[in-house]
Design an enzyme around this catalytic site. Structure first.
Site, PDB file in Angstrom:
ATOM      1  N   PHE A  12       0.744  -1.373   0.007  1.00 46.61           N
ATOM      2  CA  PHE A  12      -0.078   0.099  -0.086  1.00 46.61           C
ATOM      3  C   PHE A  12       0.879   1.451   0.049  1.00 46.61           C
ATOM      4  CE2 PHE A  12      -3.561   2.771   1.620  1.00 46.61           C
ATOM      5  CZ  PHE A  12      -4.428   2.477   0.640  1.00 46.61           C
ATOM      6  N   LYS A 129       7.737  -5.556 -11.161  1.00 44.42           N
ATOM      7  CA  LYS A 129       8.667  -6.387 -12.290  1.00 44.42           C
ATOM      8  C   LYS A 129       9.549  -7.496 -11.804  1.00 44.42           C
ATOM      9  CE  LYS A 129      10.799  -2.086 -12.867  1.00 44.42           C
ATOM     10  NZ  LYS A 129      11.035  -1.405 -11.426  1.00 44.42           N
ATOM     11  N   GLU A 153       0.852  -5.142 -17.454  1.00 46.49           N
ATOM     12  CA  GLU A 153       1.340  -3.939 -18.213  1.00 46.49           C
ATOM     13  C   GLU A 153       2.160  -2.826 -17.758  1.00 46.49           C
ATOM     14  OE1 GLU A 153       2.134  -2.809 -21.329  1.00 46.49           O
ATOM     15  OE2 GLU A 153      -0.045  -3.673 -21.809  1.00 46.49           O
ATOM     16  N   VAL A 156       6.975  -2.029 -17.327  1.00 47.30           N
ATOM     17  CA  VAL A 156       8.269  -1.699 -18.025  1.00 47.30           C
ATOM     18  C   VAL A 156       7.930  -0.017 -18.035  1.00 47.30           C
ATOM     19  CG1 VAL A 156       9.385  -1.470 -20.348  1.00 47.30           C
ATOM     20  CG2 VAL A 156       9.013  -3.663 -18.998  1.00 47.30           C
ATOM     21  N   GLY A 210      12.477  13.032  -5.633  1.00 49.61           N
ATOM     22  CA  GLY A 210      11.561  12.001  -5.496  1.00 49.61           C
ATOM     23  C   GLY A 210      11.519  10.903  -6.179  1.00 49.61           C
ATOM     24  N   GLU A 213      16.109   6.691  -5.227  1.00 48.65           N
ATOM     25  CA  GLU A 213      15.653   6.166  -3.705  1.00 48.65           C
ATOM     26  C   GLU A 213      17.263   6.661  -2.964  1.00 48.65           C
ATOM     27  OE1 GLU A 213      13.729   4.083  -2.834  1.00 48.65           O
ATOM     28  OE2 GLU A 213      12.527   4.005  -4.670  1.00 48.65           O
ATOM     29  N   ASP A 224      17.703  -1.750 -12.361  1.00 49.42           N
ATOM     30  CA  ASP A 224      16.268  -1.486 -12.754  1.00 49.42           C
ATOM     31  C   ASP A 224      16.298  -1.468 -14.141  1.00 49.42           C
ATOM     32  OD1 ASP A 224      13.626  -0.199 -12.127  1.00 49.42           O
ATOM     33  OD2 ASP A 224      14.437   0.981 -13.751  1.00 49.42           O
ATOM     34  N   LYS A 228      13.806  -4.572 -16.504  1.00 49.21           N
ATOM     35  CA  LYS A 228      12.916  -4.270 -17.429  1.00 49.21           C
ATOM     36  C   LYS A 228      13.269  -5.005 -18.649  1.00 49.21           C
ATOM     37  CE  LYS A 228      11.469   0.063 -15.471  1.00 49.21           C
ATOM     38  NZ  LYS A 228      11.459   1.578 -15.321  1.00 49.21           N
TER      39      LYS A 228
HETATM   40  N1  LIG Z   1       5.894   4.023  -8.557  1.00 49.77           N
HETATM   41  C1  LIG Z   1       5.810   3.804  -9.592  1.00 49.77           C
HETATM   42  O1  LIG Z   1       5.717   4.785 -10.416  1.00 49.77           O
HETATM   43  C2  LIG Z   1       5.761   2.548 -10.265  1.00 49.77           C
HETATM   44  C3  LIG Z   1       5.677   2.191 -11.594  1.00 49.77           C
HETATM   45  C4  LIG Z   1       5.822   1.165 -12.290  1.00 49.77           C
HETATM   46  C5  LIG Z   1       5.883  -0.187 -11.294  1.00 49.77           C
HETATM   47  N2  LIG Z   1       6.057   0.123  -9.770  1.00 49.77           N
HETATM   48  C6  LIG Z   1       6.023  -1.063  -8.936  1.00 49.77           C
HETATM   49  O2  LIG Z   1       5.053  -1.199  -8.212  1.00 49.77           O
HETATM   50  C7  LIG Z   1       5.463  -1.556  -6.947  1.00 49.77           C
HETATM   51  C8  LIG Z   1       5.162  -0.802  -5.978  1.00 49.77           C
HETATM   52  O3  LIG Z   1       5.876   0.561  -6.083  1.00 49.77           O
HETATM   53  P1  LIG Z   1       5.619   1.928  -5.124  1.00 49.77           P
HETATM   54  O4  LIG Z   1       5.925   3.135  -5.744  1.00 49.77           O
HETATM   55  O5  LIG Z   1       4.253   1.991  -4.535  1.00 49.77           O
HETATM   56  O6  LIG Z   1       6.478   1.470  -3.790  1.00 49.77           O
HETATM   57  P2  LIG Z   1       6.360   1.852  -2.276  1.00 49.77           P
HETATM   58  O7  LIG Z   1       6.097   3.463  -2.416  1.00 49.77           O
HETATM   59  O8  LIG Z   1       7.815   1.659  -1.857  1.00 49.77           O
HETATM   60  O9  LIG Z   1       5.418   0.783  -1.623  1.00 49.77           O
HETATM   61  C9  LIG Z   1       5.608  -0.569  -1.540  1.00 49.77           C
HETATM   62  C10 LIG Z   1       4.868  -1.066  -0.656  1.00 49.77           C
HETATM   63  O10 LIG Z   1       5.009  -2.483  -0.605  1.00 49.77           O
HETATM   64  C11 LIG Z   1       4.775  -2.875   0.606  1.00 49.77           C
HETATM   65  N3  LIG Z   1       5.673  -4.100   1.099  1.00 49.77           N
HETATM   66  C12 LIG Z   1       6.906  -4.414   0.870  1.00 49.77           C
HETATM   67  N4  LIG Z   1       7.056  -5.615   1.208  1.00 49.77           N
HETATM   68  C13 LIG Z   1       5.820  -6.147   1.401  1.00 49.77           C
HETATM   69  C14 LIG Z   1       5.397  -7.564   1.753  1.00 49.77           C
HETATM   70  N5  LIG Z   1       6.060  -8.491   1.908  1.00 49.77           N
HETATM   71  N6  LIG Z   1       4.039  -7.711   1.802  1.00 49.77           N
HETATM   72  C15 LIG Z   1       3.176  -6.883   1.560  1.00 49.77           C
HETATM   73  N7  LIG Z   1       3.462  -5.379   1.239  1.00 49.77           N
HETATM   74  C16 LIG Z   1       4.983  -5.254   1.284  1.00 49.77           C
HETATM   75  C17 LIG Z   1       5.336  -1.891   1.640  1.00 49.77           C
HETATM   76  O11 LIG Z   1       4.767  -1.854   2.830  1.00 49.77           O
HETATM   77  P3  LIG Z   1       5.024  -0.698   3.874  1.00 49.77           P
HETATM   78  O12 LIG Z   1       4.552   0.713   3.302  1.00 49.77           O
HETATM   79  O13 LIG Z   1       4.310  -0.927   5.085  1.00 49.77           O
HETATM   80  O14 LIG Z   1       6.559  -0.477   4.152  1.00 49.77           O
HETATM   81  C18 LIG Z   1       4.520  -0.704   0.601  1.00 49.77           C
HETATM   82  O15 LIG Z   1       3.313  -0.449   1.216  1.00 49.77           O
HETATM   83  C19 LIG Z   1       7.018  -1.789  -6.881  1.00 49.77           C
HETATM   84  O16 LIG Z   1       7.207  -3.105  -7.306  1.00 49.77           O
HETATM   85  C20 LIG Z   1       7.442  -0.976  -8.043  1.00 49.77           C
HETATM   86  O17 LIG Z   1       8.627  -1.232  -8.722  1.00 49.77           O
HETATM   87  C21 LIG Z   1       6.031   1.407  -9.445  1.00 49.77           C
END
Ligand SMILES: NC(=O)c1ccc[n+]([C@@H]2O[C@H](COP(=O)([O-])OP(=O)(O)OC[C@H]3O[C@@H](n4cnc5c(N)ncnc54)[C@H](OP(=O)(O)O)[C@@H]3O)[C@@H](O)[C@H]2O)c1
Length: 346
Positions: A12, A129, A153, A156, A210, A213, A224, A228
């Protein structure tokens, strides 16, 4: 007749919250156009807590609590003491939406989450991914065996339809190679260096804005981009490749002198992802390359990305995503949900 679709969210963070905001916004459309009511019945996170309710979660409240307190509130009646696997097992949801943190080392625990969901008879949508870069072939076979969909979808290029482009709109074509700029942090850093900013300052600026990391090594070492590339090879070219098998060189060794030397040649340095066939086997590499200033690739600025796909019958097609924000990621996940609704209502 209105159908009900139930979702379990793993994670979340930014993507999951943006997806929930979009779901709330699109409720009426889903109801009126697709005759579907979408309910999230479980959310699991690592540190924010877990929510569960068969009737459907109060998403507005969940979003508000996390925005204000960084976690679900202890007086939320839908609070549950469930692990992620426990949530997947007990949610009785029809779809797992896997949005947990990417693990570049092995794609876990997301792979385990997806396996469990398929075992429970759920469809899967993932924006993570890791599973697609590490274990796509096996997971796809598992999904096929259980007659379920594994949709990805967003992995990447956020919401840009790279996989659907090939699967849905280029019938009869085989992909023979691809080339892309797919990592925004490195693209931003290289661009800042072109303006004279030192590498370290450019990294700090990317962190401040932002999109890098605190530990930017996943981006600057090319991991990364390798993940992809691996995902594209696995899905578009029937590969069975993992990120360490991608030849990889990051941008850490690029100096200001390199950037200036490129400029003197009317070129820019870009971190390029490539995939091709070698003796019929898919191969990939990620490395900084010179791109001429009149090449479309040199116009890919800041956080934008590009993918050029070369096919046997339709030649080369390019897709550019300009300046994506988190809403484009949410759209990618939502577009998979619409695909699922379309595929399962036939
Ligand atoms: N952000 C983007 O624009 C984007 C684009 C394409 C793909 N993605 C992919 O989408 C995914 C989420 O991205 P995000 O930006 O939302 O990352 P994020 O803000 O870091 O959120 C990751 C979430 O995963 C939770 N988490 C970690 N380990 C877990 C587990 N074992 N069980 C359940 N929840 C767990 C974290 O929990 P806590 O909050 O409690 O720490 C956090 O809520 C990633 O894999 C990322 O590569 C993101």
């Amino acid at each position: 007749m209105t159908n009900r679709i139930t979702l379990c969210l793993a994670g979340f963070g930014n993507a999951a919250q943006a997806f929930c905001r979009l779901l709330l916004q699109q409720q009426q459309y889903l109801y009126e156009v697709h005759q579907v009511k979408v309910d999230v019945t479980a959310i699991a996170s690592r540190s924010k807590g877990a929510l569960f309710d068969q009737v459907g979660l109060d998403l507005s409240r969940a979003l508000e609590e996390v925005a204000h307190h960084g976690m679900f509130s202890s007086d939320n009646p839908q609070l549950a003491s469930l692990t992620t696997l426990g949530s997947i097992q007990q949610s009785h949801a029809q779809v797992l939406v896997e949005l947990s943190t990417l693990s570049i080392e092995n794609g876990q625990p997301a792979i385990q989450h997806i396996e469990e969901a398929l075992r429970q008879g759920m469809h899967v949508i993932t924006a993570n991914k890791g599973p697609i870069a590490w274990d796509f072939r096996r997971l796809k076979e598992l999904a096929d065996q259980s007659g379920k969909w594994l949709l990805h979808e967003t992995v990447v290029m956020d919401g840009a339809p790279v996989f659907n482009l090939v699967k849905e709109t280029l019938p009869g074509c085989s992909v023979i190679s691809f080339k892309g700029i797919l990592n925004s942090t490195t693209n931003f850093i290289l661009e800042e260096m072109e303006t004279g900013r030192a590498y370290e300052d450019a990294v700090k600026e990317a962190q401040r804005r932002g999109f890098a990391e605190a530990d930017p090594s996943l981006d600057v070492e090319g991991w990364d981009a390798a993940a992809k590339t691996s995902a594209l090879l696995n899905v578009l070219m029937n590969g069975n490749i993992t990120p360490p098998e991608i030849l990889r060189e990051g941008i850490m060794k690029i100096s200001m002198e390199d950037v200036k030397a490129a400029q003197k040649k009317s070129c820019k340095i870009k971190l390029i992802c490539e995939g091709w066939l070698e003796n019929g086997q898919p191969r990939g590499r990620v490395l900084p390359l010179l791109v001429e200033k009149n090449d479309l690739f040199s116009t890919i600025d800041a956080t934008s990305s590009i993918l050029s796909v070369t096919t046997d019958l339709m030649g080369e097609i390019c897709m550019v995503e300009r300046h994506p924000e988190i809403e484009q990621t949410a759209y990618g996940i939502y577009s998979d949900l619409l695909t699922l609704i379309r595929k399962t209502s036939k």
